[in-house]
Design a protein around this motif. Sequence first.
Motif, PDB file in Angstrom:
ATOM      1  N   MET A   1     -24.085  12.115  -3.006  1.00 15.04           N
ATOM      2  CA  MET A   1     -23.031  11.340  -3.652  1.00 15.04           C
ATOM      3  C   MET A   1     -21.882  12.275  -4.036  1.00 15.04           C
ATOM      4  O   MET A   1     -22.112  13.356  -4.546  1.00 15.04           O
ATOM      5  CB  MET A   1     -23.613  10.659  -4.900  1.00 15.04           C
ATOM      6  N   ARG A   2     -20.672  11.812  -3.754  1.00 13.52           N
ATOM      7  CA  ARG A   2     -19.488  12.550  -4.196  1.00 13.52           C
ATOM      8  C   ARG A   2     -18.990  11.938  -5.502  1.00 13.52           C
ATOM      9  O   ARG A   2     -18.920  10.715  -5.612  1.00 13.52           O
ATOM     10  CB  ARG A   2     -18.364  12.429  -3.158  1.00 13.52           C
ATOM     11  N   THR A   3     -18.616  12.769  -6.446  1.00 14.44           N
ATOM     12  CA  THR A   3     -18.095  12.210  -7.708  1.00 14.44           C
ATOM     13  C   THR A   3     -16.868  11.341  -7.458  1.00 14.44           C
ATOM     14  O   THR A   3     -16.643  10.374  -8.171  1.00 14.44           O
ATOM     15  CB  THR A   3     -17.745  13.314  -8.727  1.00 14.44           C
ATOM     16  N   SER A   4     -16.105  11.666  -6.404  1.00 14.00           N
ATOM     17  CA  SER A   4     -14.891  10.875  -6.141  1.00 14.00           C
ATOM     18  C   SER A   4     -15.235   9.447  -5.717  1.00 14.00           C
ATOM     19  O   SER A   4     -14.408   8.549  -5.825  1.00 14.00           O
ATOM     20  CB  SER A   4     -14.047  11.547  -5.066  1.00 14.00           C
ATOM     21  N   ASN A   5     -16.445   9.224  -5.220  1.00 18.32           N
ATOM     22  CA  ASN A   5     -16.885   7.866  -4.835  1.00 18.32           C
ATOM     23  C   ASN A   5     -17.846   7.286  -5.854  1.00 18.32           C
ATOM     24  O   ASN A   5     -18.570   6.345  -5.548  1.00 18.32           O
ATOM     25  CB  ASN A   5     -17.635   7.901  -3.496  1.00 18.32           C
ATOM     26  N   TYR A   6     -17.895   7.857  -7.035  1.00 17.75           N
ATOM     27  CA  TYR A   6     -18.949   7.527  -7.984  1.00 17.75           C
ATOM     28  C   TYR A   6     -18.305   7.103  -9.297  1.00 17.75           C
ATOM     29  O   TYR A   6     -17.132   7.335  -9.528  1.00 17.75           O
ATOM     30  CB  TYR A   6     -19.810   8.783  -8.166  1.00 17.75           C
ATOM     31  N   LEU A   7     -19.098   6.467 -10.141  1.00 18.31           N
ATOM     32  CA  LEU A   7     -18.596   6.102 -11.472  1.00 18.31           C
ATOM     33  C   LEU A   7     -19.314   6.997 -12.484  1.00 18.31           C
ATOM     34  O   LEU A   7     -20.401   6.675 -12.943  1.00 18.31           O
ATOM     35  CB  LEU A   7     -18.870   4.618 -11.746  1.00 18.31           C
ATOM     36  N   LEU A   8     -18.694   8.150 -12.779  1.00 17.41           N
ATOM     37  CA  LEU A   8     -19.334   9.130 -13.651  1.00 17.41           C
ATOM     38  C   LEU A   8     -19.291   8.651 -15.100  1.00 17.41           C
ATOM     39  O   LEU A   8     -20.289   8.674 -15.811  1.00 17.41           O
ATOM     40  CB  LEU A   8     -18.624  10.473 -13.482  1.00 17.41           C
ATOM     41  N   SER A   9     -18.100   8.213 -15.531  1.00 16.78           N
ATOM     42  CA  SER A   9     -17.928   7.587 -16.858  1.00 16.78           C
ATOM     43  C   SER A   9     -18.519   8.391 -18.014  1.00 16.78           C
ATOM     44  O   SER A   9     -19.125   7.835 -18.921  1.00 16.78           O
ATOM     45  CB  SER A   9     -18.535   6.180 -16.869  1.00 16.78           C
ATOM     46  N   THR A  10     -18.373   9.723 -17.972  1.00 19.65           N
ATOM     47  CA  THR A  10     -18.818  10.532 -19.106  1.00 19.65           C
ATOM     48  C   THR A  10     -17.814  10.414 -20.255  1.00 19.65           C
ATOM     49  O   THR A  10     -16.639  10.128 -20.047  1.00 19.65           O
ATOM     50  CB  THR A  10     -18.942  12.006 -18.695  1.00 19.65           C
ATOM     51  N   LEU A  11     -18.314  10.624 -21.460  1.00 15.74           N
ATOM     52  CA  LEU A  11     -17.463  10.550 -22.651  1.00 15.74           C
ATOM     53  C   LEU A  11     -17.497  11.892 -23.376  1.00 15.74           C
ATOM     54  O   LEU A  11     -18.557  12.510 -23.489  1.00 15.74           O
ATOM     55  CB  LEU A  11     -17.973   9.482 -23.617  1.00 15.74           C
ATOM     56  N   LYS A  12     -16.363  12.319 -23.882  1.00 20.47           N
ATOM     57  CA  LYS A  12     -16.327  13.575 -24.644  1.00 20.47           C
ATOM     58  C   LYS A  12     -16.862  13.368 -26.051  1.00 20.47           C
ATOM     59  O   LYS A  12     -17.569  14.202 -26.590  1.00 20.47           O
ATOM     60  CB  LYS A  12     -14.894  14.104 -24.706  1.00 20.47           C
ATOM     61  N   GLU A  13     -16.498  12.275 -26.657  1.00 20.46           N
ATOM     62  CA  GLU A  13     -16.856  12.050 -28.065  1.00 20.46           C
ATOM     63  C   GLU A  13     -18.195  11.327 -28.165  1.00 20.46           C
ATOM     64  O   GLU A  13     -18.525  10.508 -27.313  1.00 20.46           O
ATOM     65  CB  GLU A  13     -15.794  11.167 -28.754  1.00 20.46           C
ATOM     66  N   THR A  14     -18.923  11.612 -29.223  1.00 16.62           N
ATOM     67  CA  THR A  14     -20.159  10.884 -29.485  1.00 16.62           C
ATOM     68  C   THR A  14     -19.804   9.555 -30.146  1.00 16.62           C
ATOM     69  O   THR A  14     -19.132   9.536 -31.162  1.00 16.62           O
ATOM     70  CB  THR A  14     -21.061  11.691 -30.428  1.00 16.62           C
ATOM     71  N   PRO A  15     -20.228   8.456 -29.550  1.00 15.41           N
ATOM     72  CA  PRO A  15     -19.888   7.144 -30.124  1.00 15.41           C
ATOM     73  C   PRO A  15     -20.477   6.998 -31.532  1.00 15.41           C
ATOM     74  O   PRO A  15     -21.581   7.471 -31.804  1.00 15.41           O
ATOM     75  CB  PRO A  15     -20.539   6.157 -29.147  1.00 15.41           C
ATOM     76  N   ASN A  16     -19.727   6.352 -32.385  1.00 17.56           N
ATOM     77  CA  ASN A  16     -20.094   6.233 -33.804  1.00 17.56           C
ATOM     78  C   ASN A  16     -21.382   5.464 -34.033  1.00 17.56           C
ATOM     79  O   ASN A  16     -22.138   5.766 -34.941  1.00 17.56           O
ATOM     80  CB  ASN A  16     -18.987   5.495 -34.562  1.00 17.56           C
ATOM     81  N   ASP A  17     -21.601   4.438 -33.222  1.00 18.97           N
ATOM     82  CA  ASP A  17     -22.686   3.523 -33.555  1.00 18.97           C
ATOM     83  C   ASP A  17     -24.031   3.952 -32.991  1.00 18.97           C
ATOM     84  O   ASP A  17     -25.001   3.217 -33.081  1.00 18.97           O
ATOM     85  CB  ASP A  17     -22.337   2.103 -33.083  1.00 18.97           C
ATOM     86  N   ALA A  18     -24.091   5.158 -32.412  1.00 20.52           N
ATOM     87  CA  ALA A  18     -25.366   5.598 -31.836  1.00 20.52           C
ATOM     88  C   ALA A  18     -26.047   6.554 -32.807  1.00 20.52           C
ATOM     89  O   ALA A  18     -25.529   7.627 -33.115  1.00 20.52           O
ATOM     90  CB  ALA A  18     -25.130   6.274 -30.493  1.00 20.52           C
ATOM     91  N   GLU A  19     -27.249   6.160 -33.284  1.00 23.83           N
ATOM     92  CA  GLU A  19     -27.920   6.949 -34.319  1.00 23.83           C
ATOM     93  C   GLU A  19     -28.785   8.057 -33.748  1.00 23.83           C
ATOM     94  O   GLU A  19     -28.921   9.111 -34.350  1.00 23.83           O
ATOM     95  CB  GLU A  19     -28.821   6.048 -35.173  1.00 23.83           C
ATOM     96  N   VAL A  20     -29.463   7.792 -32.621  1.00 27.31           N
ATOM     97  CA  VAL A  20     -30.413   8.783 -32.126  1.00 27.31           C
ATOM     98  C   VAL A  20     -29.827   9.509 -30.918  1.00 27.31           C
ATOM     99  O   VAL A  20     -28.918   9.009 -30.251  1.00 27.31           O
ATOM    100  CB  VAL A  20     -31.778   8.141 -31.755  1.00 27.31           C
TER     101      VAL A  20
END
Lengths: 571, 571
Positions: A1-20
């Motif tokens: 798989m090439r990242t250019s054909n992929y949905l990587l969708s990484t996030l830099k920030e930790t979402p607030n509502d995730a506890e674990v």
Amino acid sequence: MRTSNYLLSTLKETPNDAEVVSHQLMLRAGMIRKLASGLYTWLPTGLRVMRKVENIVRQEIDNAGAIETLMPVVQPFELWEETGRSEKMGPELLRFTDRHERPFVLSPTAEEVITSLVRNEVSSYKQLPLNLYQIQTKFRDERRPRFGVMRAREFSMMDAYSFDIDKAGLQQSYDTMHDAYCKAFDRMGLDYRPVLADSGAIGGNGSQEFHVLAESGEDLIAFSSESDYAANIEKAEAVAPSGELAEPTQDMHLVDTPNAKTIAQLVEQHGLDIEKTVKTLFFKASDQVDAPIIALMVRGDHELNEVKAENLPQVAAPLEMATEEEIRELVGAGPGSLGPVGLKLPLIVDRSVAMMSDFGAGANIDGKHYFGINWGRDVELGQVEDIRNVVEGDPSPCGQGVIQLKRGIEVGHIFQLGTNYSEKMNCGVLGPDGKNVILEMGCYGIGVSRVVAAAIEQNHDKYGIIWPDAIAPFQIAIVPMNMHKSERVQQAAEKLYAELTAAGFDVLFDDRKERPGVMFSDMELIGVPHTVIIGDRSMDEGNFEYKNRRSGEKSAVAIDNIIDHLSSQIA
Amino acid sequence: MRTSNYLLSTLKETPNDAEVVSHQLMLRAGMIRKLASGLYTWLPTGLRVMRKVENIVRQEIDNAGAIETLMPVVQPFELWEETGRSEKMGPELLRFTDRHERPFVLSPTAEEVITSLVRNEVSSYKQLPLNLYQIQTKFRDERRPRFGVMRAREFSMMDAYSFDIDKAGLQQSYDTMHDAYCKAFDRMGLDYRPVLADSGAIGGNGSQEFHVLAESGEDLIAFSSESDYAANIEKAEAVAPSGELAEPTQDMHLVDTPNAKTIAQLVEQHGLDIEKTVKTLFFKASDQVDAPIIALMVRGDHELNEVKAENLPQVAAPLEMATEEEIRELVGAGPGSLGPVGLKLPLIVDRSVAMMSDFGAGANIDGKHYFGINWGRDVELGQVEDIRNVVEGDPSPCGQGVIQLKRGIEVGHIFQLGTNYSEKMNCGVLGPDGKNVILEMGCYGIGVSRVVAAAIEQNHDKYGIIWPDAIAPFQIAIVPMNMHKSERVQQAAEKLYAELTAAGFDVLFDDRKERPGVMFSDMELIGVPHTVIIGDRSMDEGNFEYKNRRSGEKSAVAIDNIIDHLSSQIA
């Protein structure tokens, strides 16, 4: 798989509502997205992991001789009425009516459906043993869904159901599934333990949970320091203290304790050893007892085990504490001053409490305690039972070593149901003697989507996830440095990608026009176990750079040798 | 797989409630069992086929560059309100509330969920094109579920959604998916056709259905005798007759037709050529027309095409016939005597009708018709449109050959949605010029569970199913004759089973203690394409017997040569 054909969708920030951690990392690594409370869409990276878990489970359950089926997510409500579980499940069993006002439920499990199938399809003992399973979407309308896919409402579960002619057959089916679970979790590269579990209200002969060990686990597991013994703390037996009950050395005396509402205050204010104190707890009694309330006593430094308490026939299930009002009416004092002396209620004492002498307890008078209580002399010993949680250092019930505690996440459960369902649903076959025999059932579950989260709880660091090879979304990442400026790097990366893919490896080729730092941190975040870095500088020396996600070690590997090197690294 | 460890569950009798062959055979072959109306449990044999279909679909959709995801079965109702489909779907969209009274639906499809995902995850044109798909359980609360899994309520569907920056990109995504569908259905070994389809209420630029050809199909497909042209009859254009309108040769005259309520009666009683008759049909008009009712005319031997009619802007959608009461009020006559002459309502005439002269039609007086009507002279020609079904022999709209009709079962649909959903849900990205661009969407579905039934409708005989190799539950059956009496047969069967399994073939080894006849008919019923019969008599001559399910041919094959022979037989 090439990242250019992929949905990587990484996030830099930790979402607030995730506890674990697993929830945070699954969001950050682009594995899942929340659609609504307890409902998650699996993005490509998450789904790749879940499918690998699912395939390992499928293969091992197939190898165990079980046969795959697929039952509907939507089930008729009537089937749940046949076993009485329509009531028992409460609001977790989501009910609705179709356009013709017929009642249905969303399947949280499938004992009823499979039992109704088998009673129609199987007529002779010759067709047994039979073990049918499915890997299917399940739904439990949790009151408070949380921790991402760890406790979601919609989830993927492998559920298997074995049917045998007798208990010996059931034991064999159960043991076979136990081994299959071990093989599956071994292959996934997880640190897990099968542990004895409480059979609870369903009854039956035996039950084991499979736990992935992780500090963040919701469950406590008791291990022996010397043997293989492991049990959920709900189930782990607290053995009776050895030796003899010590002789009294004190007279019983009433003490004013106006400011001691808790054990801690009593110990601090009155210089009492905590091991000489007790807690007296009041619960609703069951029909078996000729009183509305029953008293349970554990040592001041021990915790009541609610599962053990609930399993006592004298205690009403589900466990319900008596209200202060009820207690005052019966005893004449409030919760801070309760004790066994003069109590006119049935009493169950923990094994440890039964071995105490010269101990202190509430006097059933507000603001007063008796000290120096001794069983027999001052108060009659009630029924002695194991009703506390084990603590570290307790002798192991297996007879070897002492108890140690670790935290675990339950990812599987195997269960000897016996004839619980088959009797209610009249699921029998003709036995060898031509008579109808009600079948012995086992049921077996693995929380496929939950395994994904549990694996992360066990395998991560501050940079992200560290996947075991077998369940990684990709085994290998190719990270070319400034590929869009160096034709040599680009050609080498393309060639390696083609070769590794042809050799059957699962490769993510990061062909984005991004800075190397961005690419490295994305590959670390999503947890690709093996990375090959291709750059002009190392190529000048005939090398690629190899990086191991788990150890963090980097090494130069000769270009010609890279595929062999990767093969040797990948389990 | 050994039958002794398997759940074959074949039935001798055809179940009463199964109307179509595929439903009957799926029940008899132990592929499915009904749990409730439109809800089926997939037994092992059925699931094996469905998984093979699913895997072929997955591989080809992956090859087309789409990326797999998994969306929840349970979706929030609000998303469906955003696009207005909560209304449009009607009671097929099953709604319910959770324990907190929040409204949800069971997903019949996922345009809303995927569009809401993409509007959050994708921000730049650089991330496009993007095609996301899932293979997931769907639910449609059909009013009258029937034909087994062919029109079930719960079913398995592959649904893909493409996102492009412009129409050219959409066209390319659409074409790629078209090719992927062809590859998938080719690999399954099915006789299918992509056919032009009506885009219906959703609009958009193009739409094609994929039909498995079978005499029992619900849909009629129009083919050209000379070209690749194929269209669902709903969509197939009936071209205007060539030539010029013939000059009148008769005067218009009123005829008493008291007993001619139908075209057939009119033709029979009054010696009229049916091609000189017309049907005048009255429907509710849309808001675009200044009348409550509109009249549509087709030739007496033609059928109105309801989809074409409904797509006319002047006609109310969904199509609704005027009641006799409404017609009488407006026209003064009943349905048997309607026609264009003197009609004070808007009129749309079919292209064929526009080319008629000297024709007969109702006089809008009960029991009377006009004969010898001619356009222009006697009545003004209304608006001319294509509103009829094509019939065999019509010229093909492609310009080559004539129309031929065949029946098909729709198993797939590809669709250019355009900006229909993305606009309502504000799904856009930053384009190259930094401005927001609403995305062009395509959607693509394959009814995975339906393919299984359609394949059976196309491939069966009186003995049972005849699976194409690629989707057979097992490729090979080993049927040993009297194995339990002959050690030689047993050893040969075990050895062949071990060798074929090791070579990667999907083998069903019928190791039951059954009469050969029972085993043969079970293997034929479940449709295993290749059978090896092992018996003492043929072994005496150094042979096994090979039987081909499709051709029915049997041949003796040297024991040493059997694996090569099977390999050459299996595609």
